[in-house]
Scaffold this active site. Structure first.
Site, PDB file in Angstrom:
ATOM      1  N   ASP A   1       0.842  -1.192   0.000  1.00  0.00           N
ATOM      2  CA  ASP A   1       0.000   0.000   0.000  1.00  0.00           C
ATOM      3  C   ASP A   1       0.888   1.256   0.000  1.00  0.00           C
ATOM      4  OD1 ASP A   1      -2.609   1.348   0.490  1.00  0.00           O
ATOM      5  OD2 ASP A   1      -1.554   1.957   2.329  1.00  0.00           O
TER       6      ASP A   1
ATOM      7  N   LYS B   1       1.515   4.285  -2.919  1.00  0.00           N
ATOM      8  CA  LYS B   1       1.509   5.731  -2.654  1.00  0.00           C
ATOM      9  C   LYS B   1       2.806   6.367  -3.145  1.00  0.00           C
ATOM     10  CE  LYS B   1      -1.834   5.289   1.023  1.00  0.00           C
ATOM     11  NZ  LYS B   1      -2.061   4.884   2.395  1.00  0.00           N
TER      12      LYS B   1
END
Ligand code: ADP
Ligand code: ASP
Ligand code: MG
Length: 919
Positions: free
Chosen positions: A775, A779
Site C-alpha cells: 500500500d 503511494k
C-alpha cells in the site's frame, strides 16, 4: 352529393357515398382533363349550372380558387386598431370541447372586431395524430400507390364528423358542415386517386390537399360562434391572401397590394361581421393556385391578417405560457420570457424555436403591431409580448441573452484551399452556386486568413451542395487551388439570441466556455455585427446537452453537478452521508446544485433522472436496482440534462480504472481515493493523463495518499508554482504508523502490538496486506509519477515486514499464530535503534533528485518530526528548493472512512470551483 338528415361516418360510409360523389364530380369538372378542382369552382359551377373552363389549364391538374362575382356592398374594409387578431394553434382546437372553448372565449370577449385564424385540429389524447400530418402522409402514401390513404381519409372524415356532432349537435349547422365536408372528401379522394394512378405527386397537388384541415376547422369554429349567437363568418384565406414563393421555395412573400384588394372584395361580398374566422396556413399564389405558408404557417397567417387589417394587436394562442428561453421540451429549466423585441423573436424562431413560424414577426413590424403569445390552457399567465422598441431584460441578469435554440440536422460544408486567399469573388461564386442549386445557406463563417470558408445547409441538401461546388470549382480543385470540399453531416446550429448582448462583453466567452466545460466540440462559429445572435455548429448528438449547458450558464444561479458514485461501501457510504448533510449549505453558500444520478455497487446499480434520494439511497439500491454496467452508468450521466458530471470511484477495485478513459471521453470528470489507476500500469496512467490535459476534464485523487490530508494538492501547487521537489518522505500508512508509534513504548513485543492493532480494526483482515508494504509502495508510485518520474509499481523496492517464511502460509490466523516466533529478530532491531537514541519508522521515500522510490524501515533521531507521531497519523515531508533546510510538513490523521470521504468531498468542491461555482 347531398347529405340529408342522417349522417353516416367511418370507412364504410366513405366507400359508398364518396365514391358516387367522386364519379359525379369527375364528370362534372373533368378533373383530370380540363378544369379546376376547388370548392369555389365547384360551388360556383353548381350555382351557375355549367362547368368553367380555364384557359390556363394546359398541363397538370391545378387547384385554383376562383372568385364568385362581386355581389353587393361595394365597400372597402375599414382597417385599424379596432380590429384584434387571434390565432388558435393546433392543440387549442384539437377536439370539440376545445373548439367550443375557443368559440366561447371569442363570443364572450366584448368590444373589438375579431379576425380569428385557426389551425387544423392538432394532437389530442383522443386522437393523437395532427390533421395536417395525416393529410401530408396521405399524399405520400398515394404517390407510393399505397392504398392505405383511403383508410386515412376515412379516419379524417370520421374525426371531423364526430367533432361536428359533438360541437354543433343535430341541426342545420351540422348538416351544412357535413355536406361541405363530404364534398371536400369527394374531391380529395379523386385527387389522391389520381396521384396514386400516376404514382407521383406534385407540389401543387400536395398544397391543395394539406390545407383542408384548416378549412374544416375554421368552418366548425365559425359555425359554433354563430350558434352561440355571434355575428360570425368563415373566411377562406385563399380568397384573400396572395403570396409568392421565396427563391429557395421554403417560404413565401406576401403580395400586400393584391391581398388588400381581395380583402376589400371579400368585405364587399360578405359585409363586416364582428367575428371573422379565417383559415391559417393556406393562401393562393399569383397564378391563382392553392398554396400554403409552409409548416407552422398559421402564425404567419395571423400576422399577415394583422397587417392587412392594421389591427391593434395580435394574440397567438398556443399550449405553452409564451416564448421560453429555450424549447421547454428540451430544457426543463427554461423560463417564460415576458418580453421580446421583434428582432429577438425573429432570430429565435429562425433558429428553430418552433413556437413561432420564422416569418411571423415581419408583417407585424410593418405597422408595429404587438404580438402576444399566450397559453389558451392557462389564461392567468400573461404570456410573452413581442413588440418594437428596446428589448426588455429577461427578468434575471443574463448578460442581455434572451434565448437559445437549435436548427437540427444540418450539414457543415467546408471549402479549403490556399487558392482562395486574396482572390475576389470566390465567396460570391460559392454562394451563387448554392442559390442556383436551390440550397438555402443557414450560416456562414470564414476565417480572415481566407484559407477556408464553411457554411451550414440542411442535411438533406448536402449532397446537392457538394455536387454543385465540385462542378463549379472543378478547375480549381484539379489545379490544387482548392484542396478540400467536404460535408460534415449530423451537425446542428446552436444559437444564442438577445438584443442586449450587443453592448456586453464576455457573452461569447461565457457561451463557449460553457460548451467547453461540457466537453462539447465547436466546429464553426459566427456572430453577425448586429450582435443579436451568436451561433455555433456542434454535433447533433450533443445538441440537447449543449442547450442545457449554455442555458444553465446564463439562466441558473446554481451550478449543477451530476454525480455517479461507484462503490457505496464504507467510504462511499460515508461520502453520501456527508453530502446529504451539506447539500443545503452548498446550495446556499456556493450555489451548487449537486444531484446523485447513479450509485453503482459491484453487482447492482441504481440510476435516477433527477436525483437519488440521499435519505434512502440504500433502499433505492434494493428497490430500483439493475445489474451494474459501468458503460451504461456513464452513458446515463453524460446524457443527463445536467451539463457537468463527475464519477466518484470509492472502490478499492481494479475494475473501474479500466473505464476511466471512457468516462473522460464522455465528458465526465473523475474523483477517486482508489489507488489502482495512478499506481497501475504506467502506459494506462499516462494515456489517461494525456487525455485529461487535452480536454477540459478534471481528474482529482486527493484521497489516494494520506486520505483527506492535503498531500496531492500541496505537491501540485509546489510543482505548478515552479518549485523544485527533491524528495518526499513520509509515513503513509495509518496502520503501520500506529504499530510503530506504539511498539517500544510499553515493553510489548512486535507481534503483540500487531495483534492489538488487528483487534482494534486498524489493519486489513489479513495484517500481512499492511505489513508487506505494498500500500505504501502504491503511494510512493503515485507521488513519484506526480513528480514526473516514469516508475512502475514493481520498480519500487519494498522492505516487507512479513517474515519470509510466513509469506506463503494460508490463513491470517495461522500467520498471527506464527508471528511471535519472529519477535526476537524484530525486537533486537528496535533495541539497536533505541540504544542509539533513535526510533524505527516504516516510510515511503520518493527520491526525485536520483529518480528512485523505495519503501523502507528507517531509523530517525528522537527529535525528528517522524519520531513525534502518535496514533495512526500520517506525516509527509517535502524537501524542495524553497523548503530546503526545513521541509514542508503535512501531518494528521491519514486513514479512516470519515477523513477519506472528506478528501473526496474536498475534491468535489475543487471541481465545482473549476467549473464555475462560487468559491
Ligand atoms: P401551435 O399548434 O400552437 O402552433 P406549436 O406546436 O407549433 O403550437 O408550438 C408550440 C410548441 O413549441 C410548444 O409546445 C413547445 O413545445 C415548442 N417550443 C419550442 N421552442 C420553444 C420556445 N423557445 N418557447 C416556447 N415553446 C417552444
Ligand atoms: N397546420 C399547419 C401545419 O401543421 C399550419 C400550422 O402549423 O400553422 O403546418
Ligand atoms: Mg405552430
Amino acid at each position: 352529393m347531398q347529405m340529408q338528415g342522417k349522417i353516416s361516418t367511418g370507412a364504410k360510409s366513405l366507400g359508398c357515398p364518396v365514391n358516387v360523389g367522386f364519379l359525379k364530380q369527375q364528370r362534372r369538372t373533368s378533373l383530370f382533363g380540363k378544369g379546376n378542382l376547388t370548392r369555389e369552382s365547384l360551388s360556383s359551377s353548381r350555382q351557375q349550372g355549367h362547368v368553367r373552363n380555364n384557359k390556363h389549364f394546359s398541363h397538370s391538374i391545378r387547384a385554383t380558387v376562383t372568385e364568385p362575382p362581386n355581389l353587393s356592398k361595394p365597400t372597402t374594409c375599414p382597417r385599424g386598431s379596432h380590429w384584434e387578431v387571434h390565432k388558435f394553434g393546433g392543440t387549442c382546437v384539437a377536439a370539440a370541447t376545445r373548439i367550443e372553448e375557443a368559440a366561447r372565449y371569442l363570443v364572450s370577449e366584448p368590444g373589438n372586431s375579431k379576425l380569428v385564424v385557426v389551425y387544423a385540429m392538432g394532437s389530442h389524447p383522443t386522437s393523437p395524430v395532427k390533421v395536417t400530418d395525416l393529410l401530408i402522409n396521405m399524399v405520400t402514401k398515394a404517390a407510393n400507390q399505397d392504398e392505405a390513404f383511403l383508410l386515412d381519409l376515412a379516419a379524417l372524415q370520421e374525426k371531423h364528423i364526430d367533432t361536428a356532432k359533438l360541437l354543433l349537435g343535430d341541426g342545420p349547422a351540422l348538416t351544412e358542415f357535413v355536406s361541405k365536408l363530404m364534398e371536400d372528401m369527394t374531391n380529395l379522394k379523386a385527387m389522391l386517386q389520381a396521384i396514386s394512378i400516376a404514382g407521383m405527386s406534385t407540389e401543387a397537388f400536395e398544397e391543395f390537399v394539406v390545407g383542408h384541415g384548416e378549412l374544416w376547422c375554421a368552418q366548425l369554429t365559425a359555425a359554433k360562434c354563430r350558434q352561440l349567437g355571434a355575428d360570425a363568418a368563415f373566411l377562406d384565406a385563399r380568397q384573400v391572401l396572395v403570396v409568392s414563393p421565396t427563391s429557395d421555395g421554403n417560404s413565401v412573400d406576401v403580395l400586400y397590394e393584391e391581398s388588400n384588394k381581395n380583402l376589400d372584395a371579400w368585405v364587399a361580398r360578405n359585409g363586416i361581421p364582428r367575428i371573422i374566422v379565417a383559415t391559417g396556413f393556406i393562401a393562393k399564389n399569383p397564378k391563382g393556385q392553392v398554396t400554403t405558408l409552409k409548416r407552422n404557417g398559421s402564425d404567419y397567417s395571423a400576422t399577415i391578417f394583422g397587417s392587412l387589417f392594421q389591427s391593434g394587436n395580435i394574440t397567438i394562442w398556443t399550449d405553452v405560457d409564451g416564448v421560453y428561453s429555450a424549447d421547454p421540451r428540451k430544457v426543463p429549466e427554461a423560463v417564460c420570457l415576458p418580453h421580446l423585441s421583434y428582432h429577438e423573436a425573429w432570430e429565435l424562431s429562425y433558429f428553430g424555436a418552433n413556437v413561432l413560424h420564422p416569418r411571423t414577426t415581419l408583417p407585424a413590424m410593418k405597422y408595429s403591431i404587438p404580438i402576444n403569445i399566450r397559453n389558451f390552457f392557462n389564461l392567468t399567465a400573461p404570456g410573452t409580448m413581442i413588440s418594437g422598441g428596446a428589448s426588455v431584460p429577461a427578468g434575471v441578469d443574463t448578460d442581455g441573452v434572451k434565448g437559445f435554440a437549435t436548427i437540427d440536422n444540418v450539414a457543415l460544408i467546408n471549402v479549403e484551399g490556399t487558392g482562395m486567399v486574396g482572390v475576389p469573388g470566390t465567396a460570391a461564386a460559392m454562394f451563387t452556386v448554392m442559390r442556383d442549386a436551390g440550397v438555402n445557406v443557414i450560416m456562414i463563417s470564414q476565417a480572415s486568413s481566407e484559407h477556408s470558408v464553411c457554411f451550414a445547409v440542411k442535411g438533406a441538401d448536402a449532397v446537392t451542395a457538394l455536387a454543385a461546388l465540385n462542378k463549379r470549382f472543378a478547375d480549381a480543385i484539379k489545379s490544387g487551388r482548392i484542396s478540400k470540399v467536404e460535408a460534415i453531416q449530423d451537425c446542428c446550429v446552436l444559437a444564442v439570441v438577445g438584443e442586449g448582448m450587443a453592448s456586453r462583453k464576455g457573452v461569447a466567452a461565457t457561451t463557449f466556455a460553457a460548451l467547453a466545460k461540457s466537453n462539447i466540440n465547436i466546429r464553426a462559429i459566427a456572430q453577425g455585427s448586429s450582435e443579436y445572435n451568436i451561433t455555433a455548429v456542434i454535433s447533433q448528438s450533443e445538441a440537447i446537452r449543449a442547450l442545457r449547458s449554455v442555458h444553465s450558464r446564463f439562466y441558473m444561479d446554481q451550478t449543477p453537478i451530476a454525480i455517479g458514485l461507484i462503490g457505496p461501501g464504507l467510504i462511499g457510504g460515508t461520502f453520501l452521508d456527508q453530502l446529504r448533510e451539506q447539500c443545503e449549505e452548498l446550495k446556499e453558500k456556493y450555489h451548487l446544485d449537486i444531484r446523485v444520478l447513479g450509485i453503482a455497487g459491484s453487482k447492482q446499480m441504481v440510476l435516477s433522472e433527477d436525483s437519488v434520494n440521499l435519505n434512502q439511497w440504500q433502499a433505492e439500491m434494493h428497490s430500483k436496482a439493475q445489474p451494474t454496467d459501468l458503460g451504461k452508468f456513464s452513458d446515463h450521466l453524460s446524457r443527463s440534462f445536467i451539463p457537468n458530471s463527475v464519477i466518484i470511484d470509492c472502490t478499492a477495485s481494479e475494475v473501474p480504472s479500466e473505464y476511466y478513459l471512457d468516462f473522460m471521453k464522455k465528458g465526465i470528470h473523475i474523483i477517486t481515493p482508489n489507488k489502482k489507476m495512478n499506481s497501475g500500469p504506467l502506459k494506462r496512467y499516462k494515456e489517461l493523463k494525456a487525455n485529461q490535459r487535452s480536454s477540459y476534464i478534471h481528474y482529482f485523487y486527493e484521497g489516494t495518499v494520506g486520505a483527506g490530508l492535503p498531500v496531492m494538492q500541496t505537491l501540485q501547487h509546489l510543482l505548478g508554482s515552479g518549485d523544485r521537489v527533491d524528495r518526499i518522505e513520509g509515513i503513509f500508512s495509518g496502520t503501520l504508523s500506529y504499530i510503530f508509534n506504539t511498539w517500544g513504548t510499553d515493553g510489548r513485543t512486535f507481534s503483540e502490538v500487531v495483534a492489538e492493532a488487528k483487534a482494534k480494526g486498524y489493519t486489513e483482515p489479513d495484517p500481512r496486506d499492511d505489513l508487506a508494504g505494498m500500500d505504501v509502495a502504491r503511494k510512493v508510485t503515485i507521488l513519484a509519477r506526480e513528480c514526473g518520474m516514469d516508475v512502475e509499481l514493481d520498480d519500487v523496492p519494498v522492505h516487507s515486514l512479513v517474515p519470509e517464511p510466513l509469506r506463503s502460509i494460508g490463513s491470517a490466523d495461522e500467520f498471527m499464530a506464527k508471528l511471535p516466533q519472529f519477535d526476537g529478530e524484530m525486537d533486537a532491531m528496535l533495541k539497536d535503534a533505541q540504544e542509539a537514541g533513535e526510533c524505527l519508522r516504516f516510510v515511503g521515500v520518493v527520491d526525485v533528485a536520483n529518480g528512485k522510490g523505495s519503501v523502507e524501515l528507517r531509523r530517525y533521531p528522537k527529535d525528528h518530526p517522524f519520531a513525534q507521531l502518535s496514533g495512526s497519523d500520517n506525516i509527509i515531508a517535502f524537501t524542495t528548493a524553497r523548503y530546503l533546510k526545513q521541509p514542508l510538513i503535512v501531518r494528521g490523521p491519514g486513514a479512516g472512512a470519515e477523513v477519506t470521504a472528506g478528501g473526496v468531498f474536498s475534491d468535489l468542491l475543487r471541481l465545482s470551483a473549476h467549473i464555475g461555482a462560487a468559491s
